[in-house]
Design a protein around this motif. Structure first.
Motif, PDB file in Angstrom:
ATOM      1  N   SER A 217     -15.106  32.514 -31.900  1.00 14.92           N
ATOM      2  CA  SER A 217     -15.576  31.799 -30.708  1.00 14.92           C
ATOM      3  C   SER A 217     -14.578  31.894 -29.564  1.00 14.92           C
ATOM      4  CB  SER A 217     -15.814  30.324 -31.039  1.00 14.92           C
ATOM      5  OG  SER A 217     -14.615  29.709 -31.457  1.00 14.92           O
ATOM      6  N   PHE A 218     -15.106  31.737 -28.355  1.00 15.19           N
ATOM      7  CA  PHE A 218     -14.299  31.471 -27.170  1.00 15.19           C
ATOM      8  C   PHE A 218     -14.089  29.958 -27.105  1.00 15.19           C
ATOM      9  CE2 PHE A 218     -15.830  35.284 -24.403  1.00 15.19           C
ATOM     10  CZ  PHE A 218     -14.760  36.055 -24.849  1.00 15.19           C
ATOM     11  N   THR A 219     -12.851  29.527 -26.930  1.00 15.19           N
ATOM     12  CA  THR A 219     -12.571  28.120 -26.655  1.00 15.19           C
ATOM     13  C   THR A 219     -12.847  27.878 -25.177  1.00 15.19           C
ATOM     14  OG1 THR A 219     -10.792  28.271 -28.266  1.00 15.19           O
ATOM     15  CG2 THR A 219     -10.833  26.327 -26.873  1.00 15.19           C
ATOM     16  N   LEU A 220     -13.521  26.796 -24.851  1.00 19.83           N
ATOM     17  CA  LEU A 220     -13.807  26.498 -23.451  1.00 19.83           C
ATOM     18  C   LEU A 220     -12.669  25.682 -22.825  1.00 19.83           C
ATOM     19  CD1 LEU A 220     -17.656  25.841 -23.614  1.00 19.83           C
ATOM     20  CD2 LEU A 220     -16.415  27.956 -23.113  1.00 19.83           C
ATOM     21  N   ASN A 221     -12.765  25.451 -21.539  1.00 16.34           N
ATOM     22  CA  ASN A 221     -11.685  24.787 -20.809  1.00 16.34           C
ATOM     23  C   ASN A 221     -12.130  23.452 -20.211  1.00 16.34           C
ATOM     24  OD1 ASN A 221      -9.068  24.587 -19.564  1.00 16.34           O
ATOM     25  ND2 ASN A 221     -10.025  25.168 -17.631  1.00 16.34           N
ATOM     26  N   ALA A 222     -13.214  23.455 -19.450  1.00 17.83           N
ATOM     27  CA  ALA A 222     -13.631  22.250 -18.728  1.00 17.83           C
ATOM     28  C   ALA A 222     -14.431  21.291 -19.596  1.00 17.83           C
ATOM     29  CB  ALA A 222     -14.450  22.643 -17.491  1.00 17.83           C
ATOM     30  N   CYS A 223     -15.262  21.821 -20.479  1.00 17.23           N
ATOM     31  CA  CYS A 223     -16.119  20.973 -21.329  1.00 17.23           C
ATOM     32  C   CYS A 223     -15.304  20.481 -22.519  1.00 17.23           C
ATOM     33  CB  CYS A 223     -17.336  21.759 -21.811  1.00 17.23           C
ATOM     34  SG  CYS A 223     -18.497  22.151 -20.503  1.00 17.23           S
ATOM     35  N   LYS A 224     -14.851  19.242 -22.444  1.00 14.24           N
ATOM     36  CA  LYS A 224     -13.988  18.739 -23.515  1.00 14.24           C
ATOM     37  C   LYS A 224     -14.182  17.246 -23.724  1.00 14.24           C
ATOM     38  CE  LYS A 224     -10.148  18.774 -20.210  1.00 14.24           C
ATOM     39  NZ  LYS A 224      -8.915  19.493 -19.848  1.00 14.24           N
ATOM     40  N   THR A 225     -13.676  16.782 -24.848  1.00 12.16           N
ATOM     41  CA  THR A 225     -13.666  15.354 -25.183  1.00 12.16           C
ATOM     42  C   THR A 225     -12.237  14.844 -25.065  1.00 12.16           C
ATOM     43  OG1 THR A 225     -15.535  15.580 -26.702  1.00 12.16           O
ATOM     44  CG2 THR A 225     -14.136  13.646 -26.972  1.00 12.16           C
ATOM     45  N   ILE A 226     -12.085  13.683 -24.469  1.00 10.11           N
ATOM     46  CA  ILE A 226     -10.772  13.023 -24.372  1.00 10.11           C
ATOM     47  C   ILE A 226     -10.844  11.764 -25.230  1.00 10.11           C
ATOM     48  CG2 ILE A 226      -9.124  11.889 -22.845  1.00 10.11           C
ATOM     49  CD1 ILE A 226     -10.302  13.699 -20.577  1.00 10.11           C
ATOM     50  N   THR A 227      -9.968  11.674 -26.214  1.00  9.44           N
ATOM     51  CA  THR A 227      -9.990  10.549 -27.159  1.00  9.44           C
ATOM     52  C   THR A 227      -8.622   9.895 -27.237  1.00  9.44           C
ATOM     53  OG1 THR A 227     -11.738  11.555 -28.478  1.00  9.44           O
ATOM     54  CG2 THR A 227     -10.417   9.862 -29.553  1.00  9.44           C
ATOM     55  N   LYS A 228      -8.619   8.575 -27.064  1.00  8.44           N
ATOM     56  CA  LYS A 228      -7.399   7.792 -27.238  1.00  8.44           C
ATOM     57  C   LYS A 228      -7.509   7.013 -28.541  1.00  8.44           C
ATOM     58  CE  LYS A 228      -4.369   4.403 -25.029  1.00  8.44           C
ATOM     59  NZ  LYS A 228      -4.238   3.340 -24.013  1.00  8.44           N
ATOM     60  N   LEU A 229      -6.433   7.040 -29.311  1.00  5.20           N
ATOM     61  CA  LEU A 229      -6.386   6.328 -30.594  1.00  5.20           C
ATOM     62  C   LEU A 229      -5.274   5.287 -30.547  1.00  5.20           C
ATOM     63  CD1 LEU A 229      -7.554   6.466 -33.607  1.00  5.20           C
ATOM     64  CD2 LEU A 229      -5.427   7.672 -34.127  1.00  5.20           C
ATOM     65  N   ASP A 230      -5.644   3.992 -30.569  1.00 11.37           N
ATOM     66  CA  ASP A 230      -4.677   2.909 -30.727  1.00 11.37           C
ATOM     67  C   ASP A 230      -4.678   2.495 -32.193  1.00 11.37           C
ATOM     68  OD1 ASP A 230      -4.026   2.643 -27.941  1.00 11.37           O
ATOM     69  OD2 ASP A 230      -5.945   1.632 -27.656  1.00 11.37           O
ATOM     70  N   PHE A 231      -3.502   2.224 -32.753  1.00 14.61           N
ATOM     71  CA  PHE A 231      -3.440   1.842 -34.160  1.00 14.61           C
ATOM     72  C   PHE A 231      -2.447   0.701 -34.354  1.00 14.61           C
ATOM     73  CE2 PHE A 231      -0.384   5.203 -33.444  1.00 14.61           C
ATOM     74  CZ  PHE A 231       0.768   4.771 -34.092  1.00 14.61           C
ATOM     75  N   SER A 232      -2.754  -0.149 -35.312  1.00 15.72           N
ATOM     76  CA  SER A 232      -1.848  -1.258 -35.665  1.00 15.72           C
ATOM     77  C   SER A 232      -1.960  -1.497 -37.166  1.00 15.72           C
ATOM     78  CB  SER A 232      -2.198  -2.526 -34.897  1.00 15.72           C
ATOM     79  OG  SER A 232      -3.541  -2.891 -35.128  1.00 15.72           O
TER      80      SER A 232
END
Length: 362
Positions: A49-64
């Protein structure tokens, strides 16, 4: 040879109480398609596959850290708001990876995720979403085991992402990624994606992908159901052999820059994917009339202008228009003049080849 057992975490836990990470991970578009899988998300054939650049997911993970270690504990937010209907998928993912990441039961997580592409745009977000989550989990594991080598970090991230969504393993690292055992691809494995290791011809640097949103509705058939249809499919074995052959061919093309051969392989692969669905039992036609109109317009434009643009398709109606950067102006003009009218609400997304996941918090 790396095995699944190599990814089981059995280190002594470092003392970590709380913290947060944030990663982006892109979507990807397969050139040689993965269609059909075995148990535990193992692909029936290799893919690239080609990896894309603009189409992406941004995920923040907070943990305790939490006292009760009997089960998984997490809250899930999508674009800052609770998203209860996403939770079963995350629960299932955690259950699948628990043997490799037993520390997950020691923490409560808040997972806050968003996509850079419009919601319900018809672009599969499971690849980018699961890859982004896997990167965050591996950042936590790195905190628990600071001696972890970088190679292992990315391999296990891809391994975990695969258990959430098969194609997610191709969204972790690299601009061109191979997933699945293949005799001619060094280091290739069914367990995780590997960056294409050969020299990439200049024709494929900064390759463009304009995604034409023909139908933004819910998938007619889920990926899981679609892959399962390859069991007992009358043409399955021929298809798997074809994928191996086409991967060998496209490896040579990426090295030598032959755009004519690239077009033949990529378009053939897209049509074969849909042929598999049309000849399965039950059978599906996932293209729409406008998909076919766009394909015919692309063929006509290419024949008349000799500009090397081509199409590929996922398991849906939307069309990815692939072309070298040096014909970007002419191609975008053609898309605006001839193709946008076939898109739902005239919507399309301009993207290009990218390089994988990225940490957004140091």
């Amino acid at each position: 040879m790396i095995s699944e057992k190599d990814f089981i975490f059995n280190e002594t836990l470092a003392s970590v109480n709380n913290g947060s990470f944030q990663w982006s991970a892109p979507s990807n578009i397969a050139l040689v398609k993965y269609w059909g899988k075995k148990e535990n998300q193992i692909p029936a054939n290799p893919s690239i596959s080609f990896t894309l650049n603009a189409c992406k997911t941004i995920t923040k993970l907070d943990f305790s850290k939490k006292e009760n270690k009997n089960g998984f504990s997490f809250d899930l937010l999508f674009e800052g708001k609770p998203k209860e209907d996403f939770k079963p998928k995350i629960q299932k993912f955690f259950e699948r990876i628990a043997v490799y990441c037993p520390y997950l039961k020691s923490f409560h997580f808040t997972i806050d995720t968003q996509n850079t592409f419009p919601h319900s745009s018809g672009i599969a977000s499971s690849a980018s979403g699961m890859a982004a989550l896997a990167m965050n989990i591996m950042s936590l594991e790195k905190l628990l085991n600071p001696e972890m080598p970088d190679d292992y970090f990315y391999q296990k991230a891809s391994f975990l992402a695969r258990l959430g969504s098969g194609s997610a393993c191709r969204s972790v690292k690299g601009n061109i990624v191979v997933w699945g055992n293949h005799a001619e691809i060094s280091g290739s494995t069914d367990l995780f994606g590997v960056p294409f290791s050969s020299e990439v011809h200049s024709n494929f640097k900064n390759y463009q992908d304009t995604i034409l949103l023909v139908d933004k509705g819910e998938k007619q058939v889920s990926s899981t159901v679609g892959h399962d249809l390859m069991h007992n499919h009358p043409f399955a074995e021929q298809r798997f052999a074809q994928a191996h052959h086409n991967l060998s061919a496209i490896k040579n093309v990426i090295e030598n820059g032959n755009l004519e051969d690239f077009i033949k392989i990529v378009e053939s692969e897209a049509l074969t994917l849909h042929a598999m669905m049309m000849t399965s039992m039950p059978y599906f036609i996932l293209m729409k009339p406008n998909t076919l109109e766009i394909i015919n317009k692309i063929w006509k434009f290419r024949n008349e202008t000799k500009i090397p643009i081509c199409f590929t398709l996922d398991a849906g109606a939307n069309v990815h228009v692939l072309y070298p950067e040096n014909v970007r102006v002419e191609t975008l003009q053609f898309i605006k003049d001839e193709l946008v009218g076939y898109c739902q609400n005239g919507q399309y997304i301009c993207d290009e080849i990218g390089f994988g996941s990225q940490s957004l918090i140091d």
